[in-house]
Design a protein around this motif. Structure first.
Motif, short mmCIF file in Angstrom:
data_model
loop_
_atom_site.label_atom_id
_atom_site.label_comp_id
_atom_site.label_asym_id
_atom_site.label_seq_id
_atom_site.Cartn_x
_atom_site.Cartn_y
_atom_site.Cartn_z
N GLY B 312 0.96 -1.12 -0.04
CA GLY B 312 -0.02 0.14 0.10
C GLY B 312 0.95 1.31 -0.09
N ALA B 313 2.00 1.24 0.87
CA ALA B 313 2.86 2.27 0.98
C ALA B 313 3.35 2.68 -0.35
CB ALA B 313 3.80 2.23 1.80
N VAL B 314 3.70 1.37 -1.31
CA VAL B 314 4.43 1.52 -2.43
C VAL B 314 3.49 2.19 -3.34
CG1 VAL B 314 5.29 0.28 -4.41
CG2 VAL B 314 6.04 -0.36 -2.07
N LEU B 315 2.03 1.59 -3.45
CA LEU B 315 1.22 2.20 -4.41
C LEU B 315 0.81 3.56 -4.02
CD1 LEU B 315 -0.94 1.88 -6.27
CD2 LEU B 315 -2.65 0.99 -4.65
N TYR B 316 0.96 3.91 -2.67
CA TYR B 316 0.68 5.45 -2.48
C TYR B 316 1.62 6.31 -2.93
CZ TYR B 316 -0.48 9.43 0.76
OH TYR B 316 -0.75 10.56 1.26
N LYS B 331 16.21 1.93 -2.45
CA LYS B 331 16.86 3.13 -2.18
C LYS B 331 16.01 4.37 -1.41
CE LYS B 331 18.11 2.51 -6.37
NZ LYS B 331 18.52 2.45 -7.71
N SER B 332 14.97 4.42 -2.26
CA SER B 332 14.12 5.63 -1.50
C SER B 332 13.24 5.09 -0.31
CB SER B 332 13.03 6.03 -2.96
OG SER B 332 13.24 5.22 -3.84
N MET B 333 13.05 4.00 -0.50
CA MET B 333 11.82 3.58 0.79
C MET B 333 12.59 2.42 1.69
SD MET B 333 8.33 3.52 -1.30
CE MET B 333 7.28 3.86 0.14
N PRO B 334 13.74 2.81 2.15
CA PRO B 334 14.32 1.72 3.04
C PRO B 334 13.65 1.05 4.08
CG PRO B 334 15.41 4.03 3.52
CD PRO B 334 14.34 4.35 2.35
N LEU B 335 12.82 1.91 4.63
CA LEU B 335 12.22 1.48 5.98
C LEU B 335 11.00 0.40 5.60
CD1 LEU B 335 12.21 4.68 8.39
CD2 LEU B 335 13.48 2.32 8.58
N THR B 336 10.48 1.05 4.68
CA THR B 336 9.40 0.09 4.00
C THR B 336 9.73 -1.17 3.42
OG1 THR B 336 8.24 2.14 3.38
CG2 THR B 336 7.44 0.15 2.41
N THR B 337 11.11 -1.15 2.91
CA THR B 337 11.62 -2.40 2.44
C THR B 337 11.82 -3.30 3.66
OG1 THR B 337 12.77 -0.98 0.91
CG2 THR B 337 13.77 -3.05 1.04
N ILE B 338 12.47 -2.83 4.67
CA ILE B 338 12.85 -3.61 5.82
C ILE B 338 11.58 -4.30 6.47
CG2 ILE B 338 13.94 -3.50 8.10
CD1 ILE B 338 15.63 -1.39 7.41
N PHE B 339 10.67 -3.47 6.59
CA PHE B 339 9.58 -3.99 7.09
C PHE B 339 8.85 -5.05 6.21
CE2 PHE B 339 8.85 0.36 9.27
CZ PHE B 339 9.44 -0.17 10.54
N CYS B 340 8.99 -4.80 4.84
CA CYS B 340 8.29 -5.89 3.89
C CYS B 340 9.11 -6.88 3.88
CB CYS B 340 8.50 -5.40 2.43
SG CYS B 340 7.85 -6.20 1.34
#
Lengths: 131, 567, 500, 88
Positions: B312-316, B331-340
């Motif tokens: 959802g965050a990616v889509l957003y 690179k741009s969404m490192p935290l989201t990457t880790i959580f994912c």
């Protein structure tokens, strides 16, 4: 066959009633003119008056006024009922005619198919202006 | 009824109704506060509490709390809370309200003790959830929402019919164990099955979930299907038919997930696959297997929410979740990457994550019961999970080739929600006893035996190695923008010509409303519209004569029939 | 009962029930000023509602009340007979009348010319008188007179609509209504020649000993078709959509909430407490005919509703479909069926009135009820439209709302009979309802607001309160079924045990 | 946040061939260690198949490959254009 004919003849009030009823309904269905429709409706209602009054009349009976020289009376109740029904019928007819007058003012015609056609045109115009 | 014995679901529903009238801040307070209040209420309610209300001529059991209902109630409320945090950035009256009613209905259903209440909540989840799809406010979403609604209402109608029959047969409205056999029990079974996305009845999940809003999908993934899992655990525990059904459910979606391009749809397939694990556990029916199903549902809601949140965050941020258009987002969404990645590891079932400690119970259940082939297929499906959720989701979204999106990290509220969920995944993985302690039955063994850790890690690691080999050899299928046919083809394509049923009428009618005339040029629609539309015989204004004619016809017909009968 | 020594008001409640609005109407006509007339009509209608409530309580406590009008003992004089069924209908009609009257002032100010307002309220009260009279009288011919009182005033109420098509609709309704009433009175006439009585109870007693011969069948035929015209049974429904669509908002709400319901009452009275279900349903194929027509209404009219682009017409066709639910319940002629029919009479009056009142509020604000003019109006008038949505959900039959209760009992009744096919018909009809209601809600809540909708806002409080109150009642009666189901069940028992 | 975003055209850490190879070798080594560890603890197999040496490694690898190839085959059967359902 003869008995059937006889039955029909002795019940001629019913035949008149049914004839009025059917012809009245037919006029309502078949005529596009709104006044004629109302006339048909009037015939139709009148048939009911006959339906009530017919059986209430007793041959040789008089109006139900107590008097020593008469002993056979017609049933008064249907007459009273029909008096009411006539009033109702008059009111209906009056309202119907009043509506017809107003319709004539609003549409310039009292032919139902023409009214439908005019509404259709108006509808199409409003659709156009809306879009 | 003591003050404390209130169904927290009702609390949520009431708050949801109230929310649609409040300004944004008030709604936010409600969406955050009500699940917390509900949690406190649920924890404070003594185990075994039972509240009944005489109504409709029999006793409605408004609240029934036992070992099975408790974990589901808890996790639904937690999911509602997480979803509330995740949705804080948006100002949408409709969704705030719908999500709360939806979650409340799910909690209410779990705590309901009779089938009549269950049905009411069942339908309420359907009706409230459809708004989360509609709220996308696209034509695609409308159509999908309508198809979704047809399935859901279908399930409800079936459930109602089943309940009535069941009542006739047994004289009982209690929501408890039901033995398959009578027509009523089968109808109930199927009604649950639709909501649980049985094979061939599954397609509404993949059809509708990816069309829902960013936050709506998260809520959808948490409640509807897990409510069905609960219903199965409650009514059909130990029903062996569930085992083959569950196994098929774990296996077949993995193939579809491999080639699916829309990553939220991949997750929807993965949802199906996970439900299969739970159903197998319920079908085995032993204490450890039921524990496995319940704990799996619990953990699953968290990590599946986490994955849907990350997508959802990616889509957003990027406006797409198509694998073919994404990549390089680490690179741009490192935290989201880790959580994912944490979510992906959890769903795959790596040691030290919640997926490991829960899926292990089900597998152990199968081992103890000696179902070799079932066990083998579950292991196979585990490798499949690794493929589509463990690798595909994070790899194509965040790594792979750079998709060229230069975006900001997800909004803070999303990061917090994902962070909490990710923390919970690891916490449950490290301290499984916290979850085990609220399961219906006691768990004696720790999941962390050397053997299970090593073998599972081997399995998963070599899956990853296989992925590496394939991708380095260029044998891994490319992500291609495509539509992949599924059972919905039957009613979206073939049926259009051959089965003129209501589902299409709905779609057409709706598409017509939405201005999509191209889609509405269907024969059945035309036919119905010709007769029932504003210009049709049924829908247009009739001349007076015609009306009177029908009155005459009625009189004639009625008289004739009357005299006929007297002859 | 009659000629009680010492005039006690309580004894004369049945007469007052009709006399109060009747006298009220006459005084109303004399007031000439719209606002004054409204105030007076409000007092009268609230008083009427209070009387009906007292009657209801009295009947529940002490059983049927019989009142000989003018001191003439029945069956010779006209009898006002209030049993539980009558009291239930009186309650619905008079309360609908009172609640709509609260709402009426602003709406009438907007839609009716200043000079005609007092007349409007006068007609409204007359119509109320007629409807209450039908429900209270125990005399078949008297019922006809009241039917015409209510109908004639209703034609006038409809003709006052702004659109010129209101005139045509009123005219059509007049023709059809008169045909219906005449059929009814023909039926009564045949019954009268057959039994020599006009009193429902008396006729029933005399019919018991008679064979079902042709005249009796002819009487049933005319009565059934006549009343079917009035209650808009498919395919005799065609006067209804236009009458609903082009009448002033207040008229539409009142018509939808009461007129068809009273006709249904009369049908029940004829079927169950005059002929008895044995004669109507066992000797004649009434069940088959009614079921077929009801099913056609439930499916056909619902389908039509899906395609209408005028919100009032959507709701009007939905009314035809909903009448189908009620007649289906009657056709089943068993305990559950009648219960569901009665419950739905109540619930449908509740939700349709709420819906039409909300639509009236829209008309007040934007002057249109075309669907595309309502696009996105939800957020602009949130309270009204939330109430609209609630009532709409009830119309679908969503659990937790009044509509569900009716459908639940109807489904139970059908299953009780073992007619499984009908369960699917009910389901299918509900599904279609999902579409036509969903279509309205979709436009109202999810579209971008159009030019007209932009400037909309919630209506004044006097209009808002009835709307919100009714829609909350829709929820209330979806949960608390004591008033509806329990009473309906008692009435059903009474009707089915009525004629021995 | 934006200042951390790498400039366009400059490949990120995970996009350099050298680094990807690093990850790959670490993975292989990890796999080797895992395989070796198989022989270091006592097995309690529930099913006969588990007694096969390196069963889980082989099964995981083959299952994965099978799924991917089956998916590829499935694509031939069911893949349509993206706007398949939108056309009429």
């Amino acid at each position: 066959m003869i008995a059937g004919m006889e039955g029909l003849l002795t019940h001629y009030t019913y035949i008149v009633t049914i004839f009025l009823m059917v012809s009245g309904l037919f006029v309502v269905i078949a005529r596009g003119n709104m006044v004629k429709k109302l006339v048909g409706l009037g015939c139709f209602q009148t048939s009911v008056y006959l339906l009530y009054i017919g059986p209430a009349k007793i041959l040789g009976g008089t109006a139900p006024i107590l008097a020593p020289e008469y002993s056979v009376y017609s049933n008064p109740l249907p007459h009273v009922l029909i008096l009411t029904a006539i009033v109702v019928g008059v009111a209906t007819l009056a309202l119907g005619l009043a509506l017809t007058v107003r319709i004539n003012e609003a549409y310039g015609t009292i032919e139902e198919d023409e009214i439908f056609a005019r509404d259709m045109v108006e509808h199409a115009n409003s659709e156009e202006s809306a879009s | 009824m003591t003050a404390i014995d209130v169904n927290p679901g009702l609390l949520m529903i009431a708050a949801g109704l109230l929310a649609c009238l409040l300004p944004r801040v008030g709604r936010q307070l409600l969406t955050l506060g009500t699940p917390v209040a509900g949690l406190l209420l649920l924890i404070a309610t003594p185990m075994g509490a039972l509240t009944t209300l005489p109504i409709f001529g029999y006793d409605l059991t408004l609240l029934r709390l036992d070992g099975l209902a408790f974990p589901f109630g808890i996790i639904f409320l937690i999911a509602a809370f997480l979803n509330a945090i995740f949705a804080l950035h948006q100002d949408d009256r409709l969704q705030d309200s719908a999500v709360m009613i939806y979650g409340g209905a799910a909690v209410g259903a779990v705590l309901a003790g009779d089938l009549a209440s269950l049905f009411i909540y069942w339908e309420l989840t359907a009706v409230s959830s459809v708004f989360l799809i509609l709220a996308s406010r696209t034509e695609r979403a409308y159509s999908a929402a309508m198809r979704y609604l047809v399935w859901q209402i279908g399930s409800g109608v079936l459930l109602l019919a089943g309940i009535l029959l069941h009542y006739q047969e047994t004289g009982s409205m209690a929501f408890t164990t039901i033995t398959l056999g009578s027509v009523g029990s089968w109808a109930i079974f199927l009604a649950f099955g639709i909501k649980c996305a049985f094979p061939l009845l599954h397609n509404w999940v993949q059809d509708a979930y990816p069309e829902a809003t960013i936050t709506g999908t998260v809520a959808l993934s948490a409640f509807t299907t897990k409510l069905a899992v609960y219903a199965f655990a409650r009514s059909f525990a130990g029903e062996e038919l569930l085992i083959p059904i569950g196994v098929v459910m774990t296996c077949f979606p993995v193939f579809f997930a491999v080639i699916e391009n829309d990553l939220r749809r991949v997750l929807a397939f993965s949802l199906n696959n996970q439900l299969g694990f739970m159903l197998v556990g319920i079908g085995i029916g032993s204490e450890i297997a039921i524990n496995g199903a319940v704990s799996h549902a619990f953990a699953h809601i968290i990590y599946k929410s986490l994955l849907f949140m990350s997508m959802g965050a990616v889509l957003y941020r990027t406006g797409t979740v198509k694998a073919s258009e994404l990549g390089g987002l680490y690179k741009s969404m490192p935290l989201t990457t880790i959580f994912c990645i944490i979510g992906a590891l959890s769903i795959a079932g790596f040691p030290l994550t919640s997926g490991f400690v829960t899926k292990n119970l089900t597998l152990t259940g199968a081992e103890y019961a000696g179902y070799f082939w079932i066990w083998l297929l579950l292991i196979f499906a585990s490798a499949g999970v690794m493929e589509h959720s463990g690798i595909k989701i994070p790899f194509f979204a965040f790594f792979s080739h750079d998709g060229g999106h230069r975006v900001k990290e997800a909004p803070v509220n999303m990061l917090i929600a994902m962070g909490i969920a990710a923390g919970a995944c690891i916490f449950i993985g490290i301290f499984p006893q916290t979850l085990y302690s609220i399961l219906p039955y006691e768990v004696t063994k720790s999941p962390y035996s050397v053997q299970s850790v090593v073998t599972k890690t081997q399995l998963l690691t070599f899956s990853i190695i296989a992925f590496g080999v394939l991708i380095r050899a260029g044998l891994y299928p490319k992500e291609i923008p495509s539509t992949n046919l599924n059972t919905d083809w039957l009613y979206r394509h073939v049926g259009r010509y051959f089965v003129g049923v209501l589902a299409y009428m709905a779609r057409w009618a709706w598409a017509g409303v939405c201005g999509g005339w191209r889609a509405t040029l269907g024969a059945a629609h035309g036919l119905i519209r010709r007769h029932y539309g504003p210009d049709g015989a049924m829908g247009s204004a009739w001349p007076t004569g015609q009306m009177a004619f029908w009155a005459t016809v009625m009189i004639a017909a009625y008289s004739l029939i009357g005299f006929w009968y007297l002859l | 009962m009659s000629a009680a020594p010492g005039f006690e008001l309580g004894h004369h409640l049945p007469a007052l029930q009709v006399v109060v609005p009747l006298i009220g109407a006459v005084i109303c006509a004399m007031l000439r000023n719209g606002t004054l007339a409204w105030g007076w009509a409000l007092i009268v209608s609230v008083l009427t509602a209070a009387i009906s409530t007292m009657l209801f309580v009295a009947v529940q406590a002490g059983g049927t009340i019989s009142y000989g009008l003018g001191g003439w003992a029945p069956p010779y004089g006209i009898e006002y007979r209030v049993d539980l069924l009558s009291a239930f209908i009186l309650l619905i009609v008079s309360w609908a009348g009172a609640i709509i009257m609260v709402y009426a002032r602003q709406s009438v100010m907007h839609e009716i010319d200043a000079g005609k307002r007092a007349w409007y309220y006068c007609m409204y009260l007359l119509c109320l008188t007629g409807l209450l009279g039908i429900a209270i009288t125990g005399d078949a011919f008297n019922a006809f007179v009241f039917m015409e009182v209510s109908s004639l005033s209703m034609y006038t109420l409809i003709a006052m609509g702004k659109n010129r098509r209101a005139l045509l609709s009123s005219y059509q309704y007049l023709i059809m209504g008169t045909i219906g009433a005449t059929f009814y009175v023909i039926g009564v006439g045949i019954l009268f020649t057959l039994t020599g009585s006009l009193n429902f109870v008396d006729i029933a007693e005399r019919l018991v000993t008679m064979q079902m011969e042709r005249p009796a069948i002819a009487a049933i035929t005319f009565l059934t078709v006549g009343i079917s015209l009035k209650l808009a049974l498919f395919p005799l429904h065609s006067w209804l959509p236009n009458a609903y669509a082009y009448a002033p908002s207040v008229t539409t709400s009142f018509l939808a909430g009461t007129a068809t319901k009273v006709a249904i009452y009369l049908l029940m009275r004829i079927f169950f407490s005059t002929f008895g279900e044995a004669k109507v349903f066992e000797i004649l194929p009434t069940t088959t005919i009614l079921v077929l027509l009801s099913v056609s209404a439930m499916i056909g009219a619902s389908l039509v509703a899906v395609f209408q682009d005028d919100v009032k017409r959507v709701l009007a066709y939905s009314s035809v479909a909903q009448v189908g639910y009620i007649t289906l319940g009657i056709a089943l002629a068993n305990d559950l069926g009648l219960t569901s029919a009665l419950v739905h009479i109540f619930n449908h009056a509740l939700m349709k009135t709420a819906l039409f009142l909300a639509v009236g509020a829209v008309f007040l604000r934007i002057g249109s009820v075309r669907l595309h003019d309502l696009d996105g109006i939800g957020p602009k008038m949130p309270v009204t439209m939330a109430a609209f949505a609630l009532a709409g959900f009830a119309l679908i039959g969503t659990p937790g709302t009044a509509g569900f209760v009716s459908k639940y009992y109807l489904a139970a009744a059908v299953i009780d009979k073992g007619w499984w096919g009908l369960v699917f018909v009910i389901a299918a009809s509900s599904l279609i309802a999902v579409f036509y209601v969903g279509r309205l809600l979709e436009a109202i809540w999810f579209r971008a607001p159009g030019a007209l909708a932009q400037k909309a806002s919630d209506p004044p409080l006097s209009m808002l309160l009835p709307i919100v109150g009714l829609s909350l009642a829709v929820i209330w009666f979806g949960v608390d079924t004591r008033l509806t189901v329990d009473v309906a069940h008692n009435i059903a028992t009474m009707l089915l045990g009525g004629v021995k | 946040m934006s200042d951390k975003t790498p400039k366009d055209g400059e490949p990120g850490w995970f996009e350099r061939k050298r680094n990807i190879d690093k990850v790959w070798y670490v993975l292989l080594v990890f796999g080797a260690i895992l395989t070796a560890s198989e022989f270091l603890y006592e097995h309690h197999p529930h099913f006969a198949i588990e007694e096969i040496p390196v069963f889980y490694e082989i099964f995981g690898f083959l299952a994965f490959v099978f799924i991917v190839f089956a998916g590829k085959a499935l694509r031939k059967l069911i893949m349509r254009d993206e706007d398949y359902y939108d056309r009429d």
